[in-house]
Motif scaffolding. Structure first.
Motif, PDB file in Angstrom:
ATOM      1  N   THR A 136      -2.118   8.743   7.075  1.00  0.00           N
ATOM      2  CA  THR A 136      -3.275   7.821   7.275  1.00  0.00           C
ATOM      3  C   THR A 136      -3.666   7.090   6.192  1.00  0.00           C
ATOM      4  O   THR A 136      -4.709   7.530   5.884  1.00  0.00           O
ATOM      5  CB  THR A 136      -4.309   8.584   8.100  1.00  0.00           C
ATOM      6  N   GLY A 137      -3.215   6.131   5.773  1.00  0.00           N
ATOM      7  CA  GLY A 137      -3.598   5.611   4.374  1.00  0.00           C
ATOM      8  C   GLY A 137      -3.382   4.190   4.749  1.00  0.00           C
ATOM      9  O   GLY A 137      -3.291   3.635   6.066  1.00  0.00           O
ATOM     10  N   LEU A 138      -3.436   3.248   3.370  1.00  0.00           N
ATOM     11  CA  LEU A 138      -3.567   1.922   3.973  1.00  0.00           C
ATOM     12  C   LEU A 138      -3.106   1.053   2.279  1.00  0.00           C
ATOM     13  O   LEU A 138      -3.683   1.682   1.603  1.00  0.00           O
ATOM     14  CB  LEU A 138      -4.797   1.403   4.386  1.00  0.00           C
ATOM     15  N   THR A 139      -2.324   0.239   2.367  1.00  0.00           N
ATOM     16  CA  THR A 139      -2.112  -0.658   1.225  1.00  0.00           C
ATOM     17  C   THR A 139      -2.906  -2.050   1.313  1.00  0.00           C
ATOM     18  O   THR A 139      -2.584  -2.722   2.201  1.00  0.00           O
ATOM     19  CB  THR A 139      -0.603  -0.656   0.847  1.00  0.00           C
ATOM     20  N   LEU A 140      -3.635  -2.362   0.185  1.00  0.00           N
ATOM     21  CA  LEU A 140      -4.286  -3.213   0.458  1.00  0.00           C
ATOM     22  C   LEU A 140      -3.705  -4.286  -0.679  1.00  0.00           C
ATOM     23  O   LEU A 140      -2.701  -4.074  -1.012  1.00  0.00           O
ATOM     24  CB  LEU A 140      -5.561  -3.040  -0.200  1.00  0.00           C
ATOM     25  N   GLN A 141      -4.410  -5.526  -0.959  1.00  0.00           N
ATOM     26  CA  GLN A 141      -3.826  -6.548  -1.578  1.00  0.00           C
ATOM     27  C   GLN A 141      -4.144  -6.813  -3.097  1.00  0.00           C
ATOM     28  O   GLN A 141      -4.035  -7.868  -3.674  1.00  0.00           O
ATOM     29  CB  GLN A 141      -4.108  -7.767  -0.755  1.00  0.00           C
ATOM     30  N   ASN A 142      -4.823  -5.802  -3.642  1.00  0.00           N
ATOM     31  CA  ASN A 142      -5.061  -5.835  -4.973  1.00  0.00           C
ATOM     32  C   ASN A 142      -3.923  -5.814  -6.124  1.00  0.00           C
ATOM     33  O   ASN A 142      -2.908  -5.651  -5.549  1.00  0.00           O
ATOM     34  CB  ASN A 142      -5.960  -4.645  -5.449  1.00  0.00           C
ATOM     35  N   LEU A 143      -4.301  -6.115  -7.290  1.00  0.00           N
ATOM     36  CA  LEU A 143      -3.245  -6.466  -8.264  1.00  0.00           C
ATOM     37  C   LEU A 143      -2.351  -5.018  -8.558  1.00  0.00           C
ATOM     38  O   LEU A 143      -3.033  -3.932  -8.678  1.00  0.00           O
ATOM     39  CB  LEU A 143      -3.823  -6.797  -9.621  1.00  0.00           C
ATOM     40  N   ASN A 144      -1.155  -4.896  -8.359  1.00  0.00           N
ATOM     41  CA  ASN A 144      -0.312  -3.653  -8.314  1.00  0.00           C
ATOM     42  C   ASN A 144       1.035  -4.268  -8.997  1.00  0.00           C
ATOM     43  O   ASN A 144       1.951  -4.626  -8.041  1.00  0.00           O
ATOM     44  CB  ASN A 144      -0.335  -3.082  -7.139  1.00  0.00           C
ATOM     45  N   TRP A 145       1.335  -3.971 -10.310  1.00  0.00           N
ATOM     46  CA  TRP A 145       2.610  -4.438 -10.719  1.00  0.00           C
ATOM     47  C   TRP A 145       3.884  -3.603 -10.056  1.00  0.00           C
ATOM     48  O   TRP A 145       4.985  -4.329 -10.424  1.00  0.00           O
ATOM     49  CB  TRP A 145       2.742  -3.988 -12.359  1.00  0.00           C
ATOM     50  N   LYS A 146       3.612  -2.831  -9.413  1.00  0.00           N
ATOM     51  CA  LYS A 146       5.006  -1.960  -8.769  1.00  0.00           C
ATOM     52  C   LYS A 146       5.188  -2.300  -7.532  1.00  0.00           C
ATOM     53  O   LYS A 146       6.174  -1.967  -6.830  1.00  0.00           O
ATOM     54  CB  LYS A 146       4.614  -0.540  -8.857  1.00  0.00           C
ATOM     55  N   THR A 147       4.365  -3.447  -6.938  1.00  0.00           N
ATOM     56  CA  THR A 147       4.385  -3.483  -5.673  1.00  0.00           C
ATOM     57  C   THR A 147       5.319  -4.848  -5.302  1.00  0.00           C
ATOM     58  O   THR A 147       5.205  -5.774  -6.037  1.00  0.00           O
ATOM     59  CB  THR A 147       3.315  -3.757  -5.037  1.00  0.00           C
ATOM     60  N   GLN A 148       6.352  -5.143  -4.209  1.00  0.00           N
ATOM     61  CA  GLN A 148       7.087  -5.988  -3.960  1.00  0.00           C
ATOM     62  C   GLN A 148       6.667  -6.431  -2.294  1.00  0.00           C
ATOM     63  O   GLN A 148       6.660  -7.317  -1.826  1.00  0.00           O
ATOM     64  CB  GLN A 148       8.588  -5.989  -3.958  1.00  0.00           C
ATOM     65  N   LEU A 149       7.163  -5.187  -1.379  1.00  0.00           N
ATOM     66  CA  LEU A 149       6.925  -5.341   0.046  1.00  0.00           C
ATOM     67  C   LEU A 149       6.179  -3.881   0.583  1.00  0.00           C
ATOM     68  O   LEU A 149       6.650  -3.046   0.081  1.00  0.00           O
ATOM     69  CB  LEU A 149       8.083  -5.587   0.664  1.00  0.00           C
ATOM     70  N   ASP A 150       5.006  -4.103   0.819  1.00  0.00           N
ATOM     71  CA  ASP A 150       4.099  -2.853   1.443  1.00  0.00           C
ATOM     72  C   ASP A 150       4.282  -3.007   3.068  1.00  0.00           C
ATOM     73  O   ASP A 150       3.983  -3.923   3.359  1.00  0.00           O
ATOM     74  CB  ASP A 150       2.630  -3.037   0.781  1.00  0.00           C
ATOM     75  N   VAL A 151       4.582  -1.929   3.521  1.00  0.00           N
ATOM     76  CA  VAL A 151       4.499  -1.830   4.991  1.00  0.00           C
ATOM     77  C   VAL A 151       3.241  -0.889   5.387  1.00  0.00           C
ATOM     78  O   VAL A 151       3.531   0.346   5.278  1.00  0.00           O
ATOM     79  CB  VAL A 151       5.959  -1.399   5.597  1.00  0.00           C
ATOM     80  N   ASN A 152       2.466  -1.557   6.258  1.00  0.00           N
ATOM     81  CA  ASN A 152       1.409  -0.524   6.796  1.00  0.00           C
ATOM     82  C   ASN A 152       1.861  -0.072   8.298  1.00  0.00           C
ATOM     83  O   ASN A 152       1.440  -1.046   9.269  1.00  0.00           O
ATOM     84  CB  ASN A 152      -0.115  -1.250   6.815  1.00  0.00           C
ATOM     85  N   TYR A 153       2.766   0.738   8.226  1.00  0.00           N
ATOM     86  CA  TYR A 153       3.501   1.119   9.356  1.00  0.00           C
ATOM     87  C   TYR A 153       2.432   1.675  10.451  1.00  0.00           C
ATOM     88  O   TYR A 153       1.387   2.107  10.304  1.00  0.00           O
ATOM     89  CB  TYR A 153       4.520   2.212   9.022  1.00  0.00           C
ATOM     90  N   GLY A 154       2.703   1.800  11.751  1.00  0.00           N
ATOM     91  CA  GLY A 154       1.959   2.296  12.610  1.00  0.00           C
ATOM     92  C   GLY A 154       1.496   3.674  12.248  1.00  0.00           C
ATOM     93  O   GLY A 154       2.551   4.766  11.887  1.00  0.00           O
ATOM     94  N   GLY A 155       0.185   4.092  12.270  1.00  0.00           N
ATOM     95  CA  GLY A 155      -0.398   5.222  11.667  1.00  0.00           C
ATOM     96  C   GLY A 155      -1.292   5.011  10.563  1.00  0.00           C
ATOM     97  O   GLY A 155      -2.086   5.878  10.237  1.00  0.00           O
ATOM     98  N   SER A 156      -1.136   3.548   9.842  1.00  0.00           N
ATOM     99  CA  SER A 156      -1.909   3.323   8.818  1.00  0.00           C
ATOM    100  C   SER A 156      -3.359   2.910   9.516  1.00  0.00           C
ATOM    101  O   SER A 156      -3.730   2.734  10.528  1.00  0.00           O
ATOM    102  CB  SER A 156      -1.439   1.964   8.295  1.00  0.00           C
ATOM    103  N   SER A 157      -4.385   3.285   8.366  1.00  0.00           N
ATOM    104  CA  SER A 157      -5.680   2.694   8.597  1.00  0.00           C
ATOM    105  C   SER A 157      -5.814   1.535   8.574  1.00  0.00           C
ATOM    106  O   SER A 157      -5.038   0.602   7.867  1.00  0.00           O
ATOM    107  CB  SER A 157      -6.617   3.701   7.922  1.00  0.00           C
ATOM    108  N   GLY A 158      -7.344   0.821   8.919  1.00  0.00           N
ATOM    109  CA  GLY A 158      -7.541  -0.509   8.645  1.00  0.00           C
ATOM    110  C   GLY A 158      -7.483  -1.319   9.874  1.00  0.00           C
ATOM    111  O   GLY A 158      -7.820  -2.548   9.942  1.00  0.00           O
ATOM    112  N   TYR A 159      -6.590  -0.809  10.985  1.00  0.00           N
ATOM    113  CA  TYR A 159      -6.256  -1.758  12.184  1.00  0.00           C
ATOM    114  C   TYR A 159      -6.835  -1.031  13.258  1.00  0.00           C
ATOM    115  O   TYR A 159      -6.290  -1.236  14.557  1.00  0.00           O
ATOM    116  CB  TYR A 159      -4.760  -1.888  12.282  1.00  0.00           C
ATOM    117  N   GLY A 160      -7.550  -0.263  13.126  1.00  0.00           N
ATOM    118  CA  GLY A 160      -8.350   0.580  14.453  1.00  0.00           C
ATOM    119  C   GLY A 160      -7.496   2.115  14.753  1.00  0.00           C
ATOM    120  O   GLY A 160      -6.462   2.328  14.287  1.00  0.00           O
ATOM    121  N   ARG A 161      -8.410   2.775  15.609  1.00  0.00           N
ATOM    122  CA  ARG A 161      -7.801   3.885  15.853  1.00  0.00           C
ATOM    123  C   ARG A 161      -6.375   4.100  16.741  1.00  0.00           C
ATOM    124  O   ARG A 161      -5.882   4.863  16.324  1.00  0.00           O
ATOM    125  CB  ARG A 161      -9.161   4.884  16.870  1.00  0.00           C
TER     126      ARG A 161
END
Length: 641
Positions: A434-459
């Protein structure tokens, strides 16, 4: 200068692991002295073995006396809220001995709790009248087994250096807050099998305070319902009004409670599909600051943070502020009269800064921003930073998958020298789950998937994972890698840490298509669910019951089937395992076992155990080595070296 062309993955890049890790600090918390209005912060220093220290933000001076002082707590294992400052005196938890220390600014620390190897403290609050008395969470590890650890609220008498009980009975507590006059106290609590974002409850009580101690009476339930509604983040707007959040509408929205009427009510004229907060993984989290008649909330919408003004009189819609920040953390009141707050803010092309926001007009939503601690100079030119592209895909069943894509970006190159070539891709799976990847600078990131179960999109989106961890998350990642038309689906590798490591291992071992990804990296990831349920720390010890659908005793076959270690012989894609030696959340035995099975079967697997590291990397040398090791691994797998 003419631009070059070369195959994707073979561009010469100035980005190196050393450049992005050398002497870099991260912001852990922002702390305001409510009496002097001075700003302090806690920063983590990887170059000093991951030490956290308390710093005067204005002049950058460290307040603790040397490198043996770690301002950190392990309450709930993830910690947070390790320090406060009140009227020029800092109180903080020291990691090495668990004791609370008093530090007059410019002086030497003095312990104010008894010597003990089994107590942990966090989330301090000073009584406004009897200011030598602190409320805190006390976590008692006298019997250091998850089922036997005891959490309570306590009072620390800093004059007598004694600790006294205040509130008990729940499994967990967070955010105890005295009212401005000190006549009441509010707190959040929850009990197993809930996590705080599933069934948190808010209570208040009347306070009886003398110079000798504090007791409570007339405890009153405010909001929240076990396993159904999470009420969280209490804070006082006045002696009579408590502000908090509730997700009763399906989204985390702002609410208030009036002591005189005993009524809790929504602050918005109608619920909105915006999250006014995030899951409470650590104790320093508070998504708003109280101003003069208003609250300024940090919201999450479309995968990025925002700022919204909420009228504390209620009955109106929130009003958005313009903001250059895509991630905002640790928002704190600097001056309610002057409508000023301080927070940590990150941009898409800039690391976190400590920023003061002054709301100059609530009607027109006018605001000015002033950097108190500017972001560190970026190690590379801004034109090499790839801008985030939020993408919403659809599963085969028609459900949304939220993702963020970062296209190849290098000003020296025009593109690939191979006509029609699509780039390889590193798909990142966040932890939690139950986490979330946002859009801040991150040198390790290329494609982040906020899969079903992620927070930020409602219960409802979070609960898509209920009973389906290891299935729904894996399926979303596989579908995202194939549905996104911007990358080469045959050259997608998957990586993740903690719960993201579990999803990675499941994607390589548990699915019918074990060739869905070209390779995978599991950092401190779960490989065997049954021992995790039996031996992980108290905070998450019942978390699996909802994620998997029951206990190991109730559904043993499901635990067996969902554990990648039981299918390790099916792993055909190359696997890199990175693990901390002293990890208590996901013990190293989880990594040892799956490595041994894959190795004995003749599979391609690499394993690195980092001494002195726990659940996540804190040391500069570890962070650098892990990045370089992972890059070399992908270059070898994809034939790019």
């Amino acid at each position: 200068m003419s631009l070059q062309a070369a195959p994707y993955g073979k561009w010469t890049s100035p980005i190196t692991a050393e450049a992005i890790t050398k002497n870099v600090v991260s912001l852990v918390d922002v702390v305001i002295d409510p009496v002097t209005t001075k700003v302090y912060h806690i920063e983590a220093r990887p170059s000093e073995a991951g030490r956290n220290t308390l710093v005067d933000t204005n002049n950058g001076v460290e307040l603790t006396p040397g490198k043996d002082w770690y301002v950190r707590t392990m309450v709930h294992e993830y910690g947070g809220a390790a320090a406060i400052v009140y009227n020029g005196i800092a109180y903080f938890s020291r990691l090495s001995d668990g004791r609370v220390y008093r530090l007059k600014i410019g002086g030497e620390p003095e312990a104010v709790t008894p010597e003990s190897s089994v107590y942990r403290f966090a989330s301090f609050g000073v009584h406004p009248i009897q200011d030598h008395l602190l409320v805190a969470i006390l976590e008692d590890h006298t019997v250091d087994e998850p089922s036997a650890v005891v959490n309570t609220l306590c009072i620390i008498n800093t004059n007598t250096k004694t600790v006294h009980p205040l509130v008990s009975g729940a499994d967990f507590y967070a955010l105890p807050k005295f009212s401005p006059a000190g006549t009441h106290i509010a707190w959040q609590q929850w009990s197993h099998p809930d996590m705080p974002w599933e069934g948190g409850k808010i209570y208040i009580a009347e306070v009886i305070a003398t110079s000798d101690g504090i007791s409570v009476t007339n405890t009153t339930y405010v909001a929240g319902k076990s396993q159904k509604v999470s009420a969280a983040f209490p804070s006082w707007a006045s002696n009579e009004t408590l502000v908090f959040t509730s997700d009763v509408s399906g989204y985390i929205n702002p609410w208030k409670y009036e002591i005189q009427t005993g009524v809790a009510s929504a602050l918005l004229v109608q619920p909105v599909e915006i999250e006014f907060g995030e899951p409470q993984w650590s104790l320093q989290m508070l998504p708003y600051a109280i101003l003069d008649g208003y609250a300024l909330f940090v919201t999450v919408q479309q995968g990025r943070s925002g700022l919204q003004i909420v009228d504390l009189n209620g009955g109106s819609a929130p009003l958005a502020l313009e903001s250059p920040f895509v991630v905002i953390n640790f928002i704190r009141v600097l001056s309610s009269q002057n409508n000023q707050v301080v927070f940590s803010g990150s941009k898409i092309d800039e690391a976190a800064s400590i920023t003061k926001a002054s709301v100059t007009d609530f009607v027109s939503a006018s605001v000015t921003y002033t950097a108190l601690k500017p972001a560190s100079d970026p190690p590379f030119a801004g034109n090499i930073v790839s801008a985030p592209q939020p993408i919403t895909l659809k599963t085969n069943a028609g459900d949304p998958i939220h993702a963020i894509y970062y296209a190849p970006c290098n000003p020296a190159y025009s593109g690939s020298s191979i006509p029609g070539e699509l780039p390889p891709c590193v798909l990142n799976v966040h932890g939690g789950p139950t986490g979330l990847t946002l859009q801040n600078l991150n040198w390790k990131t290329q494609l982040d998937v906020n899969y079903g179960g992620s927070s930020g999109y409602g219960r409802d989106y979070i609960e898509r994972l209920a009973g389906k961890w290891g299935l729904a998350d894996v399926d979303d990642c596989i579908q995202a890698s194939r549905l996104i038309s911007l990358v080469d689906p045959k050259r997608v590798v998957i990586r993740g840490g903690s719960a993201g490591g579990y999803t990675t291992l499941c994607a390589l071992a548990n699915t019918p298509d074990v060739t869905a990804f070209a390779a995978g990296t599991s950092s401190y990831g779960v490989s065997d669910l049954k021992p995790l349920a039996q031996h992980t720390h108290k905070f998450e010890s019942r978390y699996l019951e909802k994620l998997i659908g029951g206990t190991p005793e109730e559904i043993p076959e499901v635990y067996k089937e969902r554990s990648p270690v039981n299918h390790a012989e099916r792993i055909v894609a190359p696997l890199l395992i990175l693990q901390g030696e002293i990890d208590k959340v996901v013990p190293k035995e989880q990594a040892d076992l799956i490595y041994r099975i894959v190795k004995e079967r003749g599979g391609t697997v690499e394993y690195k155990l980092y001494p002195g590291e726990g659940h996540g990397w804190r040391k500069e040398e570890t962070i650098k080595d892990a990045l370089e090791r992972e890059l070399r691994f992908y270059e070898g797998v994809l034939g790019l070296n």
